[in-house]
Design an enzyme around this catalytic site. Structure first.
Site, PDB file in Angstrom:
ATOM      1  N   ASN A 103       0.868  -1.174   0.000  1.00 30.52           N
ATOM      2  CA  ASN A 103       0.000   0.000   0.000  1.00 30.52           C
ATOM      3  C   ASN A 103       0.903   1.221   0.000  1.00 30.52           C
ATOM      4  OD1 ASN A 103      -1.899   1.956   0.366  1.00 30.52           O
ATOM      5  ND2 ASN A 103      -2.536   1.319   2.426  1.00 30.52           N
ATOM      6  N   TRP A 104       1.124   1.762  -1.194  1.00 32.42           N
ATOM      7  CA  TRP A 104       2.046   2.907  -1.304  1.00 32.42           C
ATOM      8  C   TRP A 104       1.441   4.174  -0.729  1.00 32.42           C
ATOM      9  CZ3 TRP A 104       4.290   2.568  -7.026  1.00 32.42           C
ATOM     10  CH2 TRP A 104       5.057   1.395  -7.141  1.00 32.42           C
ATOM     11  N   LYS A 105       0.140   4.206  -0.528  1.00 38.48           N
ATOM     12  CA  LYS A 105      -0.568   5.410  -0.068  1.00 38.48           C
ATOM     13  C   LYS A 105      -0.230   6.576  -0.997  1.00 38.48           C
ATOM     14  CE  LYS A 105      -0.552   3.397   4.497  1.00 38.48           C
ATOM     15  NZ  LYS A 105      -0.565   3.548   5.944  1.00 38.48           N
ATOM     16  N   HIS A 137      -9.786   1.203   4.026  1.00 36.86           N
ATOM     17  CA  HIS A 137      -8.575   1.407   4.829  1.00 36.86           C
ATOM     18  C   HIS A 137      -8.901   2.369   5.968  1.00 36.86           C
ATOM     19  CE1 HIS A 137      -4.606   2.702   6.056  1.00 36.86           C
ATOM     20  NE2 HIS A 137      -4.166   1.575   5.515  1.00 36.86           N
ATOM     21  N   GLU A 168      -7.440   4.829   7.082  1.00 31.10           N
ATOM     22  CA  GLU A 168      -7.242   6.250   6.755  1.00 31.10           C
ATOM     23  C   GLU A 168      -8.444   6.790   5.984  1.00 31.10           C
ATOM     24  OE1 GLU A 168      -3.399   5.652   4.974  1.00 31.10           O
ATOM     25  OE2 GLU A 168      -2.608   5.154   6.960  1.00 31.10           O
ATOM     26  N   GLU A 224      -6.134  -4.728  10.189  1.00 38.69           N
ATOM     27  CA  GLU A 224      -5.113  -3.731  10.477  1.00 38.69           C
ATOM     28  C   GLU A 224      -5.465  -2.968  11.754  1.00 38.69           C
ATOM     29  OE1 GLU A 224      -2.833  -2.602   6.659  1.00 38.69           O
ATOM     30  OE2 GLU A 224      -4.590  -1.335   6.773  1.00 38.69           O
ATOM     31  N   GLY A 282       1.788   2.435  10.820  1.00 34.53           N
ATOM     32  CA  GLY A 282       2.750   3.535  10.697  1.00 34.53           C
ATOM     33  C   GLY A 282       3.360   3.965  12.021  1.00 34.53           C
ATOM     34  N   SER A 340       2.738  -2.003  10.466  1.00 36.29           N
ATOM     35  CA  SER A 340       4.178  -2.067  10.734  1.00 36.29           C
ATOM     36  C   SER A 340       4.807  -3.429  10.414  1.00 36.29           C
ATOM     37  CB  SER A 340       4.478  -1.647  12.184  1.00 36.29           C
ATOM     38  OG  SER A 340       4.048  -0.310  12.392  1.00 36.29           O
ATOM     39  N   GLY A 365       2.483  -0.967   4.377  1.00 36.35           N
ATOM     40  CA  GLY A 365       2.620   0.438   3.986  1.00 36.35           C
ATOM     41  C   GLY A 365       4.087   0.815   3.849  1.00 36.35           C
ATOM     42  N   GLY A 366       4.629   1.427   4.881  1.00 32.20           N
ATOM     43  CA  GLY A 366       5.984   1.986   4.839  1.00 32.20           C
ATOM     44  C   GLY A 366       7.031   1.057   4.231  1.00 32.20           C
TER      45      GLY A 366
HETATM   46  P1  PGA Z   1       2.308   0.405   7.723  1.00 29.24           P
HETATM   47  O1  PGA Z   1       0.888   0.633   7.015  1.00 29.24           O
HETATM   48  O2  PGA Z   1       2.866  -0.888   7.180  1.00 29.24           O
HETATM   49  O3  PGA Z   1       3.131   1.598   7.317  1.00 29.24           O
HETATM   50  O4  PGA Z   1       2.062   0.339   9.200  1.00 29.24           O
HETATM   51  C1  PGA Z   1       0.025  -0.443   6.771  1.00 29.24           C
HETATM   52  C2  PGA Z   1      -1.237   0.059   6.119  1.00 29.24           C
HETATM   53  O5  PGA Z   1      -1.702   1.147   6.473  1.00 29.24           O
HETATM   54  O6  PGA Z   1      -1.789  -0.592   5.209  1.00 29.24           O
END
Ligand code: PGA
Length: 254
Positions: A9-11, A97, A99, A169, A175, A215, A236-237
């Site tokens: 997930n590059w966001k 998601h 977010e 999640e 994050g 994470s 994500g990250g």
């Molecule tokens: P993260 O994000 O790996 O940076 O914690 C995961 C996500 O939001 O899908």
């Protein structure tokens, strides 16, 4: 074996050049995907087609949208519809998601509409659920996640639920560098599978891929993915760094 999935997930990260460099690194790496493996690259809308040109050459690797509109078409400036994604042969979309739920106020009802439209246009949802820190601290995470599933998914038919992809999640782990322990992940994944089993039966619940997100990184992926009800991760990250994501892909159950 149900699908084992490493989803990036590059966001809202990476400029076009960086995005193409990262894609090149991933498609040129020595990853061996077997039939049960799936790699998804959840990239921003404008990059979908360009990244897809490259991932199309790798069996088992696909691009994935990060969102989909909750309405079919019309005067919704800035939105991207299921029909548009289908026209581009996009087969996957992240839906719900945390977010999107938090910043764009997407409710369980709205997410049910998004899931319906995705399925109508042949797009596989990667449906996200998960609790906040408050909920976890009050030890009500199981009923909280159950409600998210019931209100957004449980109107689906058994056939639609077959091979469905869910990402658990916990918001407190996204994050933050604070990963759920592999036991906490397993506990919730087993709960999610049992709730699906109660609704649709064990045969269907056994086909649902449940990814862990929050994470995940190269150093912890194998331990988490090894748990029996964890079928990979939504990352994500660490998915923005080729070496990290490469190791995460290689950590999927064989
Ligand atoms: P993260 O994000 O790996 O940076 O914690 C995961 C996500 O939001 O899908």
């Amino acid at each position: 074996m149900r699908k084992q999935i490493a989803a990036a997930n590059w966001k809202m990260n990476l400029n076009l050049q960086q995005a193409m460099e990262l894609t090149d690194q991933l498609v040129n790496s020595d990853i061996h995907l077997n039939e049960a493996h799936q790699v998804l690259l959840g990239v921003p809308f404008p990059y979908l087609l360009k990244v897809k040109e490259k991932t199309d050459k790798i069996p088992g690797m696909s691009v994935c949208a990060q969102n989909i509109a909750s309405t079919k078409n019309g005067a919704y400036t800035g939105e991207v519809s299921g029909e548009m994604l289908q026209g581009m042969n996009i087969e996957f979309a992240i839906i719900g998601h945390s977010e999107r739920r938090e910043y764009f106020k997407e409710s369980n009802d709205v997410l049910a509409s998004k899931v319906n439209l995705a399925l109508e246009y042949g797009i596989n949802p990667v449906f996200c659920c998960g609790e906040s820190l408050n909920v976890r601290e009050s030890n009500t995470q199981n009923s909280f996640v159950e409600k998210q599933l019931k209100e957004s998914l449980f109107h689906l038919t058994a056939n639609q639920m077959k091979n469905f992809i869910i990402a658990y999640e916990p918001i407190w782990a996204i994050g933050t560098g604070k990963t759920a322990t592999s036991d906490q992940a397993q506990e919730m994944h087993a709960h999610i599978r049992s709730v699906i089993s109660q609704q649709y039966g064990k045969e269907i619940s056994d086909t649902v891929s449940i990814l862990y997100g929050g994470s995940v990184k190269a150093s912890n992926a194998a331990e988490i993915f090894n748990k029996p009800d964890v079928d990979g991760g939504l990352v994500g990250g660490a998915s923005l760094v080729a070496n990290e994501f490469d190791t995460i892909i290689k950590s999927l159950k064989k």
